[in-house]
Design a protein around this motif. Structure first.
Motif, PDB file in Angstrom:
ATOM      1  N   THR A  59       0.835  -1.213   0.000  1.00 37.54           N
ATOM      2  CA  THR A  59       0.000   0.000   0.000  1.00 37.54           C
ATOM      3  C   THR A  59       0.863   1.252   0.000  1.00 37.54           C
ATOM      4  N   HIS A 102      -6.248  -2.706   1.600  1.00 40.88           N
ATOM      5  CA  HIS A 102      -5.520  -1.653   0.888  1.00 40.88           C
ATOM      6  C   HIS A 102      -4.237  -2.165   0.237  1.00 40.88           C
ATOM      7  N   VAL A 103      -3.646  -3.217   0.796  1.00 40.81           N
ATOM      8  CA  VAL A 103      -2.550  -3.898   0.089  1.00 40.81           C
ATOM      9  C   VAL A 103      -3.098  -4.460  -1.222  1.00 40.81           C
ATOM     10  N   THR A 105      -5.676  -3.512  -2.880  1.00 39.43           N
ATOM     11  CA  THR A 105      -6.023  -2.427  -3.807  1.00 39.43           C
ATOM     12  C   THR A 105      -4.893  -2.232  -4.813  1.00 39.43           C
ATOM     13  N   ILE A 106      -3.672  -2.353  -4.339  1.00 41.86           N
ATOM     14  CA  ILE A 106      -2.504  -2.189  -5.221  1.00 41.86           C
ATOM     15  C   ILE A 106      -2.198  -3.491  -5.980  1.00 41.86           C
ATOM     16  N   GLU A 144     -15.334  -4.660  -3.088  1.00 39.80           N
ATOM     17  CA  GLU A 144     -15.353  -4.403  -4.530  1.00 39.80           C
ATOM     18  C   GLU A 144     -15.257  -2.927  -4.874  1.00 39.80           C
ATOM     19  N   ARG A 145     -15.659  -2.044  -3.926  1.00 41.53           N
ATOM     20  CA  ARG A 145     -15.691  -0.629  -4.304  1.00 41.53           C
ATOM     21  C   ARG A 145     -14.291  -0.060  -4.555  1.00 41.53           C
ATOM     22  N   VAL A 146     -13.241  -0.681  -4.031  1.00 39.85           N
ATOM     23  CA  VAL A 146     -11.887  -0.222  -4.403  1.00 39.85           C
ATOM     24  C   VAL A 146     -10.957  -1.328  -4.908  1.00 39.85           C
ATOM     25  N   LYS A 170      -9.882  -4.153  -7.258  1.00 38.90           N
ATOM     26  CA  LYS A 170     -10.151  -4.759  -8.565  1.00 38.90           C
ATOM     27  C   LYS A 170      -9.265  -6.003  -8.703  1.00 38.90           C
ATOM     28  N   GLY A 186      -5.834  -5.114  -9.555  1.00 41.00           N
ATOM     29  CA  GLY A 186      -5.162  -4.138  -8.696  1.00 41.00           C
ATOM     30  C   GLY A 186      -4.948  -2.810  -9.392  1.00 41.00           C
ATOM     31  N   ASN A 187      -4.000  -2.034  -8.891  1.00 43.15           N
ATOM     32  CA  ASN A 187      -3.680  -0.737  -9.485  1.00 43.15           C
ATOM     33  C   ASN A 187      -2.393  -0.903 -10.307  1.00 43.15           C
ATOM     34  N   LYS A 208      -0.869   1.039 -12.438  1.00 45.62           N
ATOM     35  CA  LYS A 208       0.079   2.160 -12.448  1.00 45.62           C
ATOM     36  C   LYS A 208       0.989   2.092 -11.214  1.00 45.62           C
ATOM     37  N   ALA A 209       0.389   1.764 -10.069  1.00 47.80           N
ATOM     38  CA  ALA A 209       1.181   1.641  -8.842  1.00 47.80           C
ATOM     39  C   ALA A 209       2.122   0.434  -8.919  1.00 47.80           C
TER      40      ALA A 209
END
Ligand code: SF4
Lengths: 361, 74
Positions: free
Chosen positions: A143, A195-196, A198-199, A249-251, A253, A256-257, A259-260
């Motif tokens: 994160t 949040h980990v 999330t990335i 699910e709201r953040v 995917k 993940g992210n 770009k990050a």
């Protein structure tokens, strides 16, 4: 009203989900909440009590301050002794005992140690103080590491030469693999760090489900999120169908992210890392790549610290592996309190001992 | 430490956004986000946005919980 927060704190919704969990739960289930943020939310909201006696919620290795090895804290303290160095650190870290002292005590003795909210605060300081050497103590998982990577790319681009990072960043899958493969491990399912993930995206937990038969559910941090994740885990466990599910699910995917992830790969490489509680875990740390080595505090400053001593009565290591609870520690609430912490789990605002001290079991 | 909270973008200047976070305005880095737009919600962590909040799935979750788990009508 804070959008996407308040509706996930609704008391009636929490009570209803908890009732459903108690209805479907028929046998003992050990769930590890991997992230320190989850530990805090679980204790603060009394979730352990709500879900009934069958479900046992155990902490995991997901508090970055708590898993930082004593030797690395000694290293940060050694860096602070170098002339013209300003140490910048996230808040809790400065109170964690090293083998002899803390960054906070070192600051009280006159060294320049500052707490910052973001790596960009440290970067700003480096620009304001061109004659000083600003060293950021980089802790955190997937994160936080991309934010540090973004700062390193920025200093590279802007050619700022008085900023560096002591990279103590760690990555989650390897540590989870080490904890869960241990023969004595009693964990049946994981609440995975929202949040980990999330990335990183959700794929990184697949080996835990496939190879170890342990269910994984990614969760947010509000009480409704966590209760929903426990409901989904209980359902999988009762049906004997371990799987990987996403209750955030709201953040989060699946991919993940990206770009990050790209910026992480640009700046960092995998290295072995020393985890309090797990020891050296191969490839579980993030070291700075050669391209950016002039911002790597480990390379710029030649710091060697002796092997460190742990307080032998502190069982933080066992707690971080979900093997014990703070009540099992003889120092808990006696010699070890938030005012006088003996171990990292009592210092960090997301530490299990701090959570149990503040909110009870 | 992985604590993150959703905030609404009220202004974008280059790589920095002004975000409204529970009544206060904060500046955050946009280095980790593709194509942010004013009015969108971002998840903020340690001074940077780390993801957009997906309105559709947020609404889906609350609807699902209200209807299926909670037994409440919308
Ligand atoms: S109560 Fe203190 S000494 Fe005991 S495990 Fe927790 S941090 Fe360590």
């Amino acid at each position: 009203m804070i959008k996407y927060v308040d509706e996930y704190r609704d008391v009636d919704t929490c009570l209803s989900i908890a009732e459903k969990i108690r209805e479907i739960s028929t046998k003992p289930l050990n769930i590890m909440e991997v992230c320190g943020g989850h530990t805090m939310s679980i204790r603060k909201n009394g979730i352990q009590k709500l879900v009934g006696d069958n479900i046992n919620l155990l902490s995991g290795p997901g508090c970055p301050v708590c898993v930082t090895a004593i030797k690395d804290i000694d290293k940060a303290i050694a860096l602070s002794q170098i002339e013209d160095v300003i140490i910048c650190s996230f808040g809790d870290m400065i109170y964690v005992p090293g083998s002899k002292t803390t960054l906070a005590q070192t600051k009280a003795e006159g060294k320049d140690i500052r707490t910052v909210y973001s790596v960009s605060d440290a970067l700003k300081l480096a620009k304001e103080e061109p004659l000083k050497k600003v060293v950021f103590i980089g802790i955190g998982f997937e994160t936080t590491a991309p934010t540090i990577a973004a700062a390193i790319v920025q200093v590279y681009r802007e050619n700022i030469d008085n900023f560096s990072v002591l990279s103590l960043h760690k990555t989650m899958p390897q540590a989870l693999g080490a904890v869960l493969s241990d023969e004595s491990c009693i964990i049946d399912a994981l609440i995975c760090p929202g949040h980990v993930t999330t990335i990183t995206g959700t794929d990184m937990y697949e080996f835990i489900v496939k190879d170890l038969g342990i269910s994984c559910c990614v969760s947010g941090f509000e009480p409704v999120d966590i209760l929903r994740a426990i409901y989904m885990i209980t359902e999988m466990f009762e049906n004997n169908q371990p799987a990987l599910l996403n209750a955030y699910e709201r953040v989060v995917k699946p991919q993940g992210n990206i770009k990050a992830q790209d910026i992480l790969a640009e700046v960092f490489k995998s290295v072995d890392a020393d985890w309090r509680g797990c020891g050296i875990v191969p490839d579980s740390g993030l070291g700075i790549k050669d391209k950016y080595e002039k911002f790597d505090a480990d390379k710029i400053f030649d710091i060697n610290v002796p092997d460190s001593k742990e307080n032998s009565a502190c069982i933080c290591g066992d707690i971080l592996r979900g093997a014990k609870n703070p009540n099992d520690c003889t120092l808990f609430k006696t010699a070890c309190t938030p005012m006088n912490p003996q171990g990292a789990c009592m210092v960090s605002s997301e530490g299990t001992c701090a959570a149990w001290y503040k909110y009870g079991e | 430490m992985c604590w993150s909270i959703p905030g609404k973008i009220i202004e974008i200047n280059d790589n920095i956004a002004k975000i409204e976070l529970s009544g206060v305005t904060k500046e955050v880095g946009l280095d980790l986000i593709d194509d942010p737009k004013v009015g969108e919600y971002l998840l903020i962590h340690a001074g940077y946005a780390i993801q957009k909040v997906d309105e559709k799935s947020a609404k889906f979750t609350t609807d699902f919980l209200n209807g299926k788990i909670n037994g409440k009508e919308e």
